[in-house]
Design an enzyme around this catalytic site. Sequence first.
Site, mmCIF file in Angstrom:
data_model
loop_
_atom_site.group_PDB
_atom_site.id
_atom_site.type_symbol
_atom_site.label_atom_id
_atom_site.label_comp_id
_atom_site.label_asym_id
_atom_site.label_seq_id
_atom_site.Cartn_x
_atom_site.Cartn_y
_atom_site.Cartn_z
ATOM 1 N N CYS A 75 0.874 -1.172 0.000
ATOM 2 C CA CYS A 75 0.000 0.000 0.000
ATOM 3 C C CYS A 75 0.910 1.221 0.000
ATOM 4 O O CYS A 75 1.656 1.446 0.968
ATOM 5 C CB CYS A 75 -0.868 -0.024 1.249
ATOM 6 S SG CYS A 75 -1.854 1.440 1.496
ATOM 7 N N CYS A 185 -0.454 3.623 -6.801
ATOM 8 C CA CYS A 185 -1.407 3.027 -5.837
ATOM 9 C C CYS A 185 -1.607 1.580 -6.283
ATOM 10 O O CYS A 185 -1.838 1.332 -7.467
ATOM 11 C CB CYS A 185 -2.727 3.790 -5.867
ATOM 12 S SG CYS A 185 -4.074 2.934 -5.015
HETATM 13 N N1 DGL Z 1 -3.869 0.641 -2.363
HETATM 14 C C1 DGL Z 1 -3.376 1.643 -1.493
HETATM 15 C C2 DGL Z 1 -2.227 2.455 -2.106
HETATM 16 O O1 DGL Z 1 -1.396 1.848 -2.767
HETATM 17 C C3 DGL Z 1 -4.357 2.494 -0.734
HETATM 18 C C4 DGL Z 1 -5.485 3.106 -1.447
HETATM 19 C C5 DGL Z 1 -6.492 3.743 -0.444
HETATM 20 O O2 DGL Z 1 -6.916 3.034 0.543
HETATM 21 O O3 DGL Z 1 -6.826 4.927 -0.645
HETATM 22 O O4 DGL Z 1 -2.154 3.666 -1.816
#
Ligand code: DGL
Length: 259
Positions: A75, A185
Amino acid sequence: METKEKPIGVFDSGMGGLTVLREIIRLLPQEHTLYYADAAHCPYGDKSREEVIAYTEAGIRFLIDRGAKLIVVACNTASSSAIDYLRERYDTDFVAMEPAIKPAVNTSQTGVVGVLATRRTIEGEPLKRLCRQWENRARIIFRPGCGLVELVENNRENTPEARRLLENYIEEMARQGADRIVLGCTHYPFLAPQMREIIGERDIRLIDPAPAIALRVRQLLAARGWLNLGGAPTRHEFRSSLDADYDEKLRRKLEQNPT
Ligand code: DGL
């Protein structure tokens, strides 16, 4: 149980980390994995740094308590806000996400690189620090991918709404000359097929760091002597802060998107 046989822990706010998990499974098919999604608090992208740290720590503790031999913070938002905090407080090996600025700058022909990420990641110090190393080599432009995480969480990647949002974000960066778009993301690779349709014949390439993260996991496990070389059937577990229905959605999402 020998450490080798313990699972690799993978954390995300929701389904995004599955795009990293699938690369880990591809590269390390004999490893057990345990995936944890803090779906009860997803999305993280517009939350405060303090909230993201607190939620991420709870998820990491879940994985540590269940014996994860290494944890991938799959993440970007959590990595940006919480990785230093985690490394100061836990002995566990962490592999964190970082937007792939370096390969994008090194391969760009136009010298303009777009970064699509959550607002929290874009506003975070780690990305600003990273971009300062490369801003004399390329113009780096940022676009918060507002609304994209929610589309992925609701399996709405292939809808007119997704198409409209993605066209907006991609054309805005293309108009400024970007020929590399960093997927900052982990949810966004689920939208890559739609993005490629929008890009069409243009020489604009998407940069997904997930394969590099899987290589880093292998490197760390090999250095520790913790690669699982056993022949036992591998276990892939999916858990969340939401409920069993969401846990099953995680499994199905991976099965439906193996690459
Ligand atoms: N998938 C995550 C990232 O890479 C988080 C996205 C979120 O919860 O806003 O930032």
